[in-house]
Motif scaffolding. Sequence first.
Motif, PDB file in Angstrom:
ATOM      1  N   ASP A 105      12.335   6.538  19.762  1.00 48.63           N
ATOM      2  CA  ASP A 105      13.341   7.394  20.385  1.00 48.63           C
ATOM      3  C   ASP A 105      14.509   7.705  19.462  1.00 48.63           C
ATOM      4  OD1 ASP A 105      11.706   7.184  22.536  1.00 48.63           O
ATOM      5  OD2 ASP A 105      12.900   5.654  23.561  1.00 48.63           O
ATOM      6  N   ILE A 106      14.933   6.709  18.687  1.00 50.11           N
ATOM      7  CA  ILE A 106      16.087   6.944  17.823  1.00 50.11           C
ATOM      8  C   ILE A 106      15.638   7.441  16.454  1.00 50.11           C
ATOM      9  CG2 ILE A 106      18.032   5.851  16.656  1.00 50.11           C
ATOM     10  CD1 ILE A 106      18.281   4.042  19.119  1.00 50.11           C
ATOM     11  N   LEU A 107      14.662   6.779  15.874  1.00 48.08           N
ATOM     12  CA  LEU A 107      14.226   7.155  14.525  1.00 48.08           C
ATOM     13  C   LEU A 107      13.148   8.238  14.541  1.00 48.08           C
ATOM     14  CD1 LEU A 107      14.202   3.587  12.940  1.00 48.08           C
ATOM     15  CD2 LEU A 107      15.930   5.357  12.728  1.00 48.08           C
ATOM     16  N   LYS A 108      12.664   8.614  15.728  1.00 43.92           N
ATOM     17  CA  LYS A 108      11.673   9.694  15.886  1.00 43.92           C
ATOM     18  C   LYS A 108      10.498   9.507  14.929  1.00 43.92           C
ATOM     19  CE  LYS A 108      14.903  12.046  18.237  1.00 43.92           C
ATOM     20  NZ  LYS A 108      14.963  12.503  19.561  1.00 43.92           N
TER      21      LYS A 108
ATOM     22  N   THR B 190      23.716   4.278  16.035  1.00 46.38           N
ATOM     23  CA  THR B 190      22.860   4.458  17.218  1.00 46.38           C
ATOM     24  C   THR B 190      21.949   3.251  17.391  1.00 46.38           C
ATOM     25  OG1 THR B 190      22.625   6.609  16.177  1.00 46.38           O
ATOM     26  CG2 THR B 190      21.712   6.358  18.370  1.00 46.38           C
ATOM     27  N   MET B 191      21.391   2.759  16.284  1.00 45.61           N
ATOM     28  CA  MET B 191      20.507   1.608  16.373  1.00 45.61           C
ATOM     29  C   MET B 191      21.286   0.385  16.853  1.00 45.61           C
ATOM     30  SD  MET B 191      18.386   2.326  12.848  1.00 45.61           S
ATOM     31  CE  MET B 191      17.153   1.042  12.905  1.00 45.61           C
ATOM     32  N   GLY B 192      22.495   0.208  16.309  1.00 49.61           N
ATOM     33  CA  GLY B 192      23.326  -0.924  16.716  1.00 49.61           C
ATOM     34  C   GLY B 192      23.634  -0.881  18.212  1.00 49.61           C
ATOM     35  N   THR B 193      23.919   0.328  18.709  1.00 52.60           N
ATOM     36  CA  THR B 193      24.242   0.461  20.126  1.00 52.60           C
ATOM     37  C   THR B 193      23.024   0.132  20.996  1.00 52.60           C
ATOM     38  OG1 THR B 193      25.643   2.260  19.414  1.00 52.60           O
ATOM     39  CG2 THR B 193      25.372   1.992  21.761  1.00 52.60           C
ATOM     40  N   ALA B 194      21.837   0.584  20.577  1.00 51.75           N
ATOM     41  CA  ALA B 194      20.623   0.299  21.352  1.00 51.75           C
ATOM     42  C   ALA B 194      20.341  -1.207  21.352  1.00 51.75           C
ATOM     43  CB  ALA B 194      19.446   1.067  20.764  1.00 51.75           C
TER      44      ALA B 194
ATOM     45  N   PHE C 196      13.911  -8.905  13.460  1.00 52.55           N
ATOM     46  CA  PHE C 196      13.140  -8.000  12.618  1.00 52.55           C
ATOM     47  C   PHE C 196      13.072  -6.650  13.309  1.00 52.55           C
ATOM     48  CE2 PHE C 196      11.506 -12.355  12.223  1.00 52.55           C
ATOM     49  CZ  PHE C 196      11.919 -12.612  10.929  1.00 52.55           C
ATOM     50  N   ILE C 197      13.523  -5.587  12.660  1.00 51.39           N
ATOM     51  CA  ILE C 197      13.606  -4.299  13.344  1.00 51.39           C
ATOM     52  C   ILE C 197      12.558  -3.289  12.843  1.00 51.39           C
ATOM     53  CG2 ILE C 197      15.079  -2.367  14.012  1.00 51.39           C
ATOM     54  CD1 ILE C 197      16.014  -4.888  15.335  1.00 51.39           C
ATOM     55  N   ASP C 198      12.726  -2.750  11.635  1.00 51.81           N
ATOM     56  CA  ASP C 198      11.748  -1.733  11.240  1.00 51.81           C
ATOM     57  C   ASP C 198      11.616  -1.579   9.735  1.00 51.81           C
ATOM     58  OD1 ASP C 198      14.215  -0.064  10.873  1.00 51.81           O
ATOM     59  OD2 ASP C 198      12.730   1.510  10.547  1.00 51.81           O
ATOM     60  N   ASN C 199      10.538  -0.867   9.344  1.00 52.78           N
ATOM     61  CA  ASN C 199      10.331  -0.431   7.969  1.00 52.78           C
ATOM     62  C   ASN C 199      10.385   1.090   7.967  1.00 52.78           C
ATOM     63  OD1 ASN C 199       7.950  -2.838   8.354  1.00 52.78           O
ATOM     64  ND2 ASN C 199       9.540  -3.146   6.821  1.00 52.78           N
ATOM     65  N   GLN C 200      11.211   1.639   7.092  1.00 45.81           N
ATOM     66  CA  GLN C 200      11.389   3.087   7.060  1.00 45.81           C
ATOM     67  C   GLN C 200      10.169   3.781   6.470  1.00 45.81           C
ATOM     68  OE1 GLN C 200      14.622   4.467   4.620  1.00 45.81           O
ATOM     69  NE2 GLN C 200      14.374   6.582   5.246  1.00 45.81           N
ATOM     70  N   ILE C 201       9.858   4.942   7.033  1.00 43.70           N
ATOM     71  CA  ILE C 201       8.843   5.801   6.428  1.00 43.70           C
ATOM     72  C   ILE C 201       9.604   6.892   5.696  1.00 43.70           C
ATOM     73  CG2 ILE C 201       6.932   7.362   6.878  1.00 43.70           C
ATOM     74  CD1 ILE C 201       6.382   5.768   9.423  1.00 43.70           C
TER      75      ILE C 201
ATOM     76  N   ILE D  40      13.483  18.687  -0.165  1.00 44.97           N
ATOM     77  CA  ILE D  40      14.568  17.801   0.265  1.00 44.97           C
ATOM     78  C   ILE D  40      13.948  16.493   0.745  1.00 44.97           C
ATOM     79  CG2 ILE D  40      16.295  19.535   0.871  1.00 44.97           C
ATOM     80  CD1 ILE D  40      15.403  19.257   3.782  1.00 44.97           C
ATOM     81  N   PHE D  41      14.653  15.410   0.511  1.00 45.93           N
ATOM     82  CA  PHE D  41      14.169  14.103   0.934  1.00 45.93           C
ATOM     83  C   PHE D  41      14.903  13.668   2.196  1.00 45.93           C
ATOM     84  CE2 PHE D  41      13.362  14.355  -3.566  1.00 45.93           C
ATOM     85  CZ  PHE D  41      12.053  13.943  -3.626  1.00 45.93           C
ATOM     86  N   ASP D  42      14.277  12.753   2.961  1.00 46.64           N
ATOM     87  CA  ASP D  42      14.898  12.163   4.138  1.00 46.64           C
ATOM     88  C   ASP D  42      15.407  13.214   5.117  1.00 46.64           C
ATOM     89  OD1 ASP D  42      14.354   9.651   3.100  1.00 46.64           O
ATOM     90  OD2 ASP D  42      16.198   9.644   1.927  1.00 46.64           O
ATOM     91  N   VAL D  43      14.494  14.003   5.626  1.00 42.73           N
ATOM     92  CA  VAL D  43      14.825  14.965   6.679  1.00 42.73           C
ATOM     93  C   VAL D  43      15.359  14.172   7.872  1.00 42.73           C
ATOM     94  CG1 VAL D  43      13.875  16.731   8.220  1.00 42.73           C
ATOM     95  CG2 VAL D  43      12.956  16.464   5.902  1.00 42.73           C
ATOM     96  N   PRO D  44      16.521  14.561   8.426  1.00 44.26           N
ATOM     97  CA  PRO D  44      17.066  13.807   9.571  1.00 44.26           C
ATOM     98  C   PRO D  44      16.059  13.809  10.726  1.00 44.26           C
ATOM     99  CG  PRO D  44      18.634  15.464   8.785  1.00 44.26           C
ATOM    100  CD  PRO D  44      17.363  15.690   8.043  1.00 44.26           C
ATOM    101  N   PRO D  45      15.919  12.693  11.456  1.00 44.39           N
ATOM    102  CA  PRO D  45      14.937  12.595  12.537  1.00 44.39           C
ATOM    103  C   PRO D  45      14.960  13.795  13.487  1.00 44.39           C
ATOM    104  CG  PRO D  45      15.978  10.466  12.212  1.00 44.39           C
ATOM    105  CD  PRO D  45      16.629  11.419  11.242  1.00 44.39           C
TER     106      PRO D  45
END
Lengths: 521, 316
Positions: free
Chosen positions: A306-309, A372-376, A487-492, A246-251
Amino acid sequence: MALSALAPTLLAPITRAAPAGVATPGVLVVGLVAEPTSLDPGQLTDINSMKLLGALYDTLVRFKPNSFDLEPSLATSWDRSADGLLYTFRLRSGVKFHDGSDFNADAVKFTYDRLLDPNHPYADTGPFPFAPGYYGSIAETIVVDPMTVQFRLRREDAGLLDAFTLNTGRIVSPQAVMASRKDFAQNPVGTGPFKFVSWDHNVRITLTANPDYWDGAPALQQMIFRPLADEQTRITEFLSGGVDVIFDVPPDNIEQVKTTSGAVFLSQPGPHVWWVTLNTKKPPFDNPLLRQAANYAVNKDALTQDILKGTGTPSVGPIPPALTWAYTDQVARYNYDPDRAKALIQQSGVLTPINVTFWVTESGSGMQSPKTMGTAIQADLNAVGINTQIQTFEWGAFLNKYGAGLGDEAAMAELSWMFDSGDPAHMLPNNLWGPACSPKGFNGGCYQSAQVDELLDSALKVYDREQRGSIYKQIQRIVAADAPWIFIDNQIQNAAISTRVGGLDLHPSFYMTFLNRISAA
Amino acid sequence: MQRYLVQRLLLVVLVLLGVSLLVFVVTRLTPGDPARVLLGPRATDEQVATLRVAYGLDQPIHVQYLTWLGRIVRGDFGESIQLHRPVLGEVLDRFRGTLILAVAAMVISFSVGIVFGVTAALRASSFLDRVLMSVALLGISLPPFWVGLILIITFSLVLRWLPATGMFSPTGGGDFSDVFAHLVLPAVSLAVVPLAVIARLTRANVLEVLSQLYVRTARAKGLPSRIVVVRHVLRNTLIGTVTILGLEAGWLLAGTVYIETVFAWPGIGAMLVNAILQRDYPLVQGGVLLVAGIYVLINLSTDIMYLYLDPRLRHA
């Protein structure tokens, strides 16, 4: 959904057993996040459906394992004329499509004419949304001889070779398209390591090995793709052995996968970038000091940890680090510093509290955890006196709003993008080029910089990768200083695979590649 | 009676027409554009406009509605924008999954629910009655998707007796025993609430009938208790049960939305949710119309069943 929040805690203490289930040697079962919309490479716009394309089709050129360096695929060699307007490809001989027809220059011409010429007799098998963006510079495709094909360009396009690695440009069997017409999307025929067998709608898609594959017969006998729309369902099915990958396991489930025996957790940084667009045409963010202040105010480390673990790393500019040749971190950096942010706001003379509207999407391709990211981000901005009001839209409505531009309605909006061609030439002109100011392009905050526009144009006429990379590095320095985005993040990218699976590596392009090398014990 | 039936059938047509209008207007009023969702952020405005024309979305809304309605009358439900497949085939294919699930859940809830209810009523106020009714109260209170998750954890992850999700085994499968194994957990999860409702209502109905004079008469003339219960009591509680059947059938169709998502069961509920998110207008419209049609037909057949079960209504 309450369901998703509840399940990790419910599942956590109990699931330590090895995935057993229905494993059959030589058969790999892949869990998809949704039913694929089509298997016609030209039609597809979603990453999920594209997961199958590498099994069924090949491209002219491809990226080497674990890199964005090119290597031959269906084309064995290529060259470019001195003026940059003519590309010549010599094709691999002896390759056959799954329907028995020959792969040759006619097939390449058919593939690209169908994508690009609205008057092509099979243009109605589309629409082909990505084709003009990636291949719009092609004026004509010419068959020189059965094993040689040429592309004549209408303008210089140094990004074109990288664009030939993309899913959109995968070579289709002309005979099959002519025979099935619109049904080709349901009955795909390519030259890839696996042949299409059946599509049991909403249940599974079955592929079987192509023993004559030009790059070596697949180690697997069969690949099965199952749509599992709910993310907790996907995790459960993986843990119970019903799927092998499976791809993109939830954090929230990553720890669980890591501690489950029989499961392997893979991760790979990729060509993804996630940011907050600032409206550069309206107060307060027409003022560069305020844009910089917003960048200082947001704690990106907290977001990614904390959010994206750990499924993302903080970014410093518009280009992801995975594009090593074009990336630099030698730019203006905005490390978390709320005091600095407050000082900049004071320096700007704008009175606090400043009221701004922030568009947030509920979900969306590549958008990670947007609410969640928007709220933070909102909390961080409020703390420095930028009073942020969130407006949430469901993804379809969000795209419409963003595509029309932030205009008078919003000061900020989230967005993310994939550089899946491994080349900034296809992304930046959409999002940071002056003439692409929304609604013409996707430059939603309408960032305008004459210098950036000129550099973007000139980069398309430089063919040496290092030289072109240095232009993009220059662009990053200007953009970072101007700060048209937070600038926020680059996904792994991550995946969970069963220990019985061998030879599966995540590619930095986020494509599933080299499928003939995957095995299942 | 014939006139009653004709009236009811005309009403069905009217209701469906109303539903078609409502679903059409609501999908058009929802912000978001199917062409933009399909093409994604990378498409140009021109491409979006071209696709809008291709799907007729540039026409005025009343023209779109009448065109759509005209095609439906001729049996053409159009093509799904996302899936590039005919809507009718997709909807019927998905409905088959929902039907299997809903019927299985109905069989479980009615058989077990009636047995619970009758047992509790015949032993009213006993310990067994209290246990059964407590179980029923618990059943009504638990959210079905939560029950589903607990069942998956227990029977798939810990005991490993039954498959966790899907309708068929990933490799091969598809025969009766395969589908049955996959059906058990979702059907039980879906059946819990209606089962509890039926048990409680059956208990109340049976208690009421038991106090009737004709039951006392039947007992007085020396009929064995089993015959009194089956012939005189159960028969007369059926009207109430059939009413629940109509209500619960609608509930089961709605409940499948959660259950299908949790169990990745290929049914119409999960399909509709996805179609709404993707702004797949033709699929949403076709799917909703079909579900509404089924619902209306269930209500109609419930009413017709009353006529059969209660002779007094036939002459009213």
